[in-house]
Design a protein around this motif. Sequence first.
Motif, mmCIF file in Angstrom:
data_model
loop_
_atom_site.group_PDB
_atom_site.id
_atom_site.type_symbol
_atom_site.label_atom_id
_atom_site.label_comp_id
_atom_site.label_asym_id
_atom_site.label_seq_id
_atom_site.Cartn_x
_atom_site.Cartn_y
_atom_site.Cartn_z
ATOM 1 N N ASP A 71 0.484 -1.600 0.309
ATOM 2 C CA ASP A 71 -0.586 0.019 -0.068
ATOM 3 C C ASP A 71 0.923 1.059 -0.011
ATOM 4 N N PHE A 93 -5.033 -5.795 -7.834
ATOM 5 C CA PHE A 93 -5.992 -5.542 -7.843
ATOM 6 C C PHE A 93 -7.555 -4.636 -6.417
ATOM 7 N N GLY A 94 -7.001 -5.242 -5.249
ATOM 8 C CA GLY A 94 -8.269 -4.511 -3.704
ATOM 9 C C GLY A 94 -7.574 -3.463 -3.951
ATOM 10 N N PHE A 95 -6.878 -3.237 -3.846
ATOM 11 C CA PHE A 95 -5.973 -1.810 -4.123
ATOM 12 C C PHE A 95 -6.541 -0.947 -4.655
ATOM 13 N N CYS A 96 -6.880 -1.114 -6.453
ATOM 14 C CA CYS A 96 -7.749 -0.181 -7.206
ATOM 15 C C CYS A 96 -9.081 0.173 -6.902
ATOM 16 N N LEU A 97 -9.759 -1.567 -6.502
ATOM 17 C CA LEU A 97 -10.757 -1.167 -6.220
ATOM 18 C C LEU A 97 -11.127 -0.404 -4.867
ATOM 19 N N LYS A 98 -10.285 -0.401 -4.081
ATOM 20 C CA LYS A 98 -10.987 0.751 -2.264
ATOM 21 C C LYS A 98 -10.464 1.959 -3.105
ATOM 22 N N HIS A 99 -9.124 2.059 -3.785
ATOM 23 C CA HIS A 99 -8.964 3.646 -4.556
ATOM 24 C C HIS A 99 -9.215 4.084 -5.264
ATOM 25 N N PRO A 132 -3.641 -10.369 -6.820
ATOM 26 C CA PRO A 132 -4.361 -9.949 -6.159
ATOM 27 C C PRO A 132 -4.832 -8.668 -4.825
ATOM 28 N N PHE A 133 -3.607 -8.441 -4.004
ATOM 29 C CA PHE A 133 -3.402 -7.112 -3.469
ATOM 30 C C PHE A 133 -4.001 -6.455 -4.176
ATOM 31 N N TYR A 188 -6.620 -1.116 -12.479
ATOM 32 C CA TYR A 188 -5.877 -1.460 -12.689
ATOM 33 C C TYR A 188 -5.182 -2.254 -13.601
#
Length: 233
Positions: A172, A208-214, A205-206, A218
Amino acid sequence: MKSEKLIPVSEIFYSIQGEGKYAGHPSVFVRVGGCNLKCPGFGEKGCDSYYAVDKSYKSEWKLMSVEEIKSEVSKYIRKDTHLVITGGEPTLFYKQLYPLVVWFEGQITVETNTTVDIDFEKYPAYKDVAFAMSVKLSNSAEEYGKRVKKHVIKSYVKNAPKSFFKFVIDKDLNNEIKDITAGINAPVYCMPLGADKEELEKNAPFVFGFCLKHGYCYSDRIHIRLFGKKKGV
Ligand code: SF4
Protein backbone atom coordinates in the motif's frame (compact mmCIF):
# COMPACT_ATOMS: atom_id res chain seq x y z
CA MET A 1 25.65 12.56 -39.58
CA LYS A 2 27.11 13.80 -36.30
CA SER A 3 27.20 11.18 -33.52
CA GLU A 4 25.12 13.38 -31.16
CA LYS A 5 22.22 13.03 -33.61
CA LEU A 6 22.34 9.26 -33.30
CA ILE A 7 20.08 7.48 -30.85
CA PRO A 8 21.16 4.40 -28.85
CA VAL A 9 18.56 1.75 -29.62
CA SER A 10 18.35 -1.39 -27.52
CA GLU A 11 15.66 -3.08 -29.64
CA ILE A 12 12.85 -2.50 -32.14
CA PHE A 13 10.11 -5.12 -32.31
CA TYR A 14 6.43 -5.70 -33.01
CA SER A 15 4.23 -7.00 -30.22
CA ILE A 16 1.07 -6.45 -28.19
CA GLN A 17 1.17 -3.61 -25.68
CA GLY A 18 1.13 -5.46 -22.38
CA GLU A 19 0.37 -2.69 -19.88
CA GLY A 20 -1.55 0.50 -19.22
CA LYS A 21 -4.25 2.39 -21.09
CA TYR A 22 -3.61 0.75 -24.48
CA ALA A 23 -2.99 -2.82 -23.23
CA GLY A 24 -3.84 -5.35 -25.89
CA HIS A 25 -3.10 -3.06 -28.84
CA PRO A 26 -0.68 -4.25 -31.57
CA SER A 27 2.30 -1.91 -31.39
CA VAL A 28 5.80 -1.34 -32.69
CA PHE A 29 8.20 -0.86 -29.79
CA VAL A 30 11.32 1.28 -30.02
CA ARG A 31 13.41 0.76 -26.89
CA VAL A 32 16.02 3.44 -26.37
CA GLY A 33 19.12 2.74 -24.29
CA GLY A 34 20.15 4.77 -21.23
CA CYS A 35 18.34 6.14 -18.20
CA ASN A 36 18.88 9.01 -15.79
CA LEU A 37 17.75 6.86 -12.81
CA LYS A 38 19.01 3.51 -11.49
CA CYS A 39 16.12 2.18 -9.39
CA PRO A 40 18.21 -0.23 -7.27
CA GLY A 41 15.03 -1.22 -5.43
CA PHE A 42 13.83 -3.18 -8.46
CA GLY A 43 16.08 -6.16 -7.80
CA GLU A 44 19.68 -7.08 -8.44
CA LYS A 45 19.68 -5.91 -12.04
CA GLY A 46 18.12 -2.52 -11.25
CA CYS A 47 14.91 -2.68 -13.30
CA ASP A 48 12.95 -4.90 -15.66
CA SER A 49 14.54 -3.27 -18.70
CA TYR A 50 18.07 -3.36 -17.22
CA TYR A 51 19.51 -4.30 -20.62
CA ALA A 52 18.40 -0.85 -21.82
CA VAL A 53 19.77 0.87 -18.70
CA ASP A 54 22.87 -0.92 -17.46
CA LYS A 55 25.95 0.49 -19.22
CA SER A 56 27.50 -3.00 -19.40
CA TYR A 57 24.92 -3.74 -22.13
CA LYS A 58 25.89 -0.63 -24.10
CA SER A 59 27.78 -2.63 -26.70
CA GLU A 60 24.45 -4.30 -27.57
CA TRP A 61 22.78 -0.95 -28.28
CA LYS A 62 22.81 0.15 -31.90
CA LEU A 63 23.45 3.82 -32.66
CA MET A 64 20.76 4.70 -35.21
CA SER A 65 19.69 7.83 -37.04
CA VAL A 66 16.02 8.71 -36.78
CA GLU A 67 15.66 7.87 -40.50
CA GLU A 68 16.98 4.35 -39.82
CA ILE A 69 14.51 3.98 -36.94
CA LYS A 70 11.62 5.13 -39.18
CA SER A 71 12.61 2.64 -41.84
CA GLU A 72 12.70 -0.21 -39.30
CA VAL A 73 9.37 0.82 -37.73
CA SER A 74 7.68 1.01 -41.14
CA LYS A 75 8.31 -2.73 -41.69
CA TYR A 76 5.83 -3.56 -38.92
CA ILE A 77 3.00 -1.12 -39.60
CA ARG A 78 -0.37 -2.88 -40.07
CA LYS A 79 -3.87 -1.47 -39.70
CA ASP A 80 -4.09 0.96 -36.77
CA THR A 81 -0.70 0.00 -35.34
CA HIS A 82 0.47 1.99 -32.33
CA LEU A 83 4.03 3.12 -31.68
CA VAL A 84 5.50 2.76 -28.20
CA ILE A 85 8.73 4.60 -27.48
CA THR A 86 10.19 3.13 -24.35
CA GLY A 87 13.50 2.57 -22.57
CA GLY A 88 15.50 3.16 -20.52
CA GLU A 89 14.33 6.73 -20.50
CA PRO A 90 13.34 7.80 -24.04
CA THR A 91 12.69 11.46 -23.17
CA LEU A 92 16.46 11.92 -22.78
CA PHE A 93 16.39 11.82 -26.60
CA TYR A 94 13.10 13.63 -27.19
CA LYS A 95 14.63 16.20 -29.55
CA GLN A 96 16.40 13.58 -31.68
CA LEU A 97 13.23 11.42 -31.74
CA TYR A 98 10.98 14.30 -32.83
CA PRO A 99 10.99 13.47 -36.59
CA LEU A 100 9.73 9.95 -35.70
CA VAL A 101 6.88 11.45 -33.63
CA VAL A 102 5.92 13.84 -36.45
CA TRP A 103 6.09 11.09 -39.10
CA PHE A 104 4.15 8.28 -37.36
CA GLU A 105 0.43 8.50 -38.14
CA GLY A 106 -1.11 6.32 -35.40
CA GLN A 107 -1.27 6.67 -31.62
CA ILE A 108 2.09 7.05 -29.92
CA THR A 109 2.82 6.24 -26.30
CA VAL A 110 6.05 7.38 -24.66
CA GLU A 111 6.81 5.35 -21.54
CA THR A 112 8.67 7.62 -19.18
CA ASN A 113 9.77 8.19 -15.60
CA THR A 114 8.55 11.80 -16.12
CA THR A 115 11.68 13.57 -14.91
CA VAL A 116 12.73 15.28 -18.15
CA ASP A 117 11.07 18.56 -19.07
CA ILE A 118 9.83 18.71 -22.69
CA ASP A 119 9.53 21.96 -24.65
CA PHE A 120 6.00 21.42 -26.00
CA GLU A 121 5.91 24.76 -27.80
CA LYS A 122 9.02 24.03 -29.84
CA TYR A 123 8.10 20.33 -30.31
CA PRO A 124 4.28 20.49 -30.57
CA ALA A 125 3.72 16.98 -32.01
CA TYR A 126 4.37 15.69 -28.49
CA LYS A 127 0.99 17.19 -27.49
CA ASP A 128 -0.79 14.27 -29.20
CA VAL A 129 1.39 11.66 -27.48
CA ALA A 130 0.10 9.65 -24.52
CA PHE A 131 2.84 9.79 -21.90
CA ALA A 132 2.69 6.70 -19.72
CA MET A 133 3.99 8.45 -16.61
CA SER A 134 5.64 5.75 -14.57
CA VAL A 135 6.76 8.05 -11.77
CA LYS A 136 8.96 6.03 -9.47
CA LEU A 137 7.81 5.36 -5.90
CA SER A 138 9.93 4.65 -2.80
CA ASN A 139 10.10 0.93 -3.78
CA SER A 140 12.53 2.00 -6.53
CA ALA A 141 14.96 3.10 -3.77
CA GLU A 142 15.70 6.29 -5.70
CA GLU A 143 15.89 9.63 -3.84
CA TYR A 144 12.57 11.51 -3.83
CA GLY A 145 14.10 14.64 -5.35
CA LYS A 146 15.47 12.67 -8.29
CA ARG A 147 12.38 10.59 -9.04
CA VAL A 148 9.49 13.06 -8.45
CA LYS A 149 9.51 16.23 -10.55
CA LYS A 150 6.06 17.71 -10.04
CA HIS A 151 6.53 20.58 -12.51
CA VAL A 152 7.38 18.02 -15.23
CA ILE A 153 4.29 15.91 -14.43
CA LYS A 154 2.06 19.00 -14.53
CA SER A 155 3.55 20.09 -17.85
CA TYR A 156 3.02 16.66 -19.48
CA VAL A 157 -0.63 16.48 -18.37
CA LYS A 158 -1.40 20.08 -19.33
CA ASN A 159 0.22 19.83 -22.76
CA ALA A 160 -0.45 16.17 -23.63
CA PRO A 161 -3.94 15.38 -22.27
CA LYS A 162 -3.87 11.68 -23.28
CA SER A 163 -1.21 11.08 -20.61
CA PHE A 164 -1.83 8.71 -17.72
CA PHE A 165 -0.05 7.52 -14.58
CA LYS A 166 1.31 3.99 -14.29
CA PHE A 167 2.59 2.78 -10.93
CA VAL A 168 4.22 -0.53 -10.08
CA ILE A 169 3.33 -1.65 -6.55
CA ASP A 170 3.49 -4.61 -4.20
CA LYS A 171 2.22 -2.89 -1.05
CA ASP A 172 0.00 0.00 0.00
CA LEU A 173 1.83 3.06 -1.30
CA ASN A 174 -1.31 5.15 -1.62
CA ASN A 175 0.13 8.05 0.39
CA GLU A 176 2.88 8.36 -2.20
CA ILE A 177 0.46 7.99 -5.13
CA LYS A 178 -1.78 10.66 -3.60
CA ASP A 179 1.21 12.98 -3.15
CA ILE A 180 2.28 12.56 -6.79
CA THR A 181 -1.19 12.79 -8.35
CA ALA A 182 -2.66 15.54 -6.12
CA GLY A 183 -4.45 18.17 -8.19
CA ILE A 184 -3.59 16.42 -11.47
CA ASN A 185 -6.39 15.24 -13.70
CA ALA A 186 -5.02 12.07 -15.33
CA PRO A 187 -6.08 8.42 -15.02
CA VAL A 188 -4.09 6.29 -12.57
CA TYR A 189 -3.17 2.71 -13.50
CA CYS A 190 -1.55 0.41 -10.93
CA MET A 191 0.31 -2.74 -11.91
CA PRO A 192 1.73 -5.54 -9.76
CA LEU A 193 5.49 -5.57 -9.17
CA GLY A 194 6.90 -8.74 -10.69
CA ALA A 195 9.99 -9.59 -12.67
CA ASP A 196 8.51 -13.01 -13.47
CA LYS A 197 5.14 -14.73 -13.62
CA GLU A 198 5.37 -16.11 -10.06
CA GLU A 199 6.07 -12.70 -8.49
CA LEU A 200 3.41 -11.06 -10.66
CA GLU A 201 0.79 -13.60 -9.62
CA LYS A 202 1.75 -13.21 -5.97
CA ASN A 203 1.24 -9.43 -6.08
CA ALA A 204 -1.74 -9.23 -8.49
CA PRO A 205 -4.60 -9.96 -6.00
CA PHE A 206 -3.36 -7.24 -3.63
CA VAL A 207 -3.08 -4.67 -6.47
CA PHE A 208 -6.55 -5.66 -7.75
CA GLY A 209 -8.08 -4.95 -4.31
CA PHE A 210 -5.98 -1.79 -3.90
CA CYS A 211 -7.37 -0.43 -7.20
CA LEU A 212 -10.96 -1.20 -6.18
CA LYS A 213 -10.47 0.46 -2.80
CA HIS A 214 -9.04 3.70 -4.19
CA GLY A 215 -10.82 3.90 -7.56
CA TYR A 216 -7.69 3.35 -9.68
CA CYS A 217 -7.48 1.35 -12.92
CA TYR A 218 -5.84 -2.07 -12.67
CA SER A 219 -3.30 -2.94 -15.32
CA ASP A 220 -1.92 -6.42 -15.74
CA ARG A 221 1.46 -7.05 -17.38
CA ILE A 222 0.62 -9.39 -20.20
CA HIS A 223 4.16 -9.90 -21.50
CA ILE A 224 5.52 -10.91 -18.06
CA ARG A 225 2.61 -13.31 -17.59
CA LEU A 226 3.23 -14.92 -20.99
CA PHE A 227 6.97 -14.57 -21.53
CA GLY A 228 8.65 -13.71 -18.19
CA LYS A 229 11.88 -11.78 -18.79
CA LYS A 230 12.24 -12.67 -22.47
CA LYS A 231 13.32 -9.72 -24.64
CA GLY A 232 11.68 -8.58 -27.88
CA VAL A 233 8.17 -9.87 -27.17
S1 SF4 B 1 13.41 4.79 -14.38
FE1 SF4 B 1 12.61 2.93 -15.36
S2 SF4 B 1 14.16 2.37 -16.90
FE2 SF4 B 1 15.12 3.86 -15.51
S3 SF4 B 1 16.16 2.57 -13.99
FE3 SF4 B 1 14.12 3.08 -13.17
S4 SF4 B 1 12.80 1.37 -13.77
FE4 SF4 B 1 14.66 1.26 -15.02
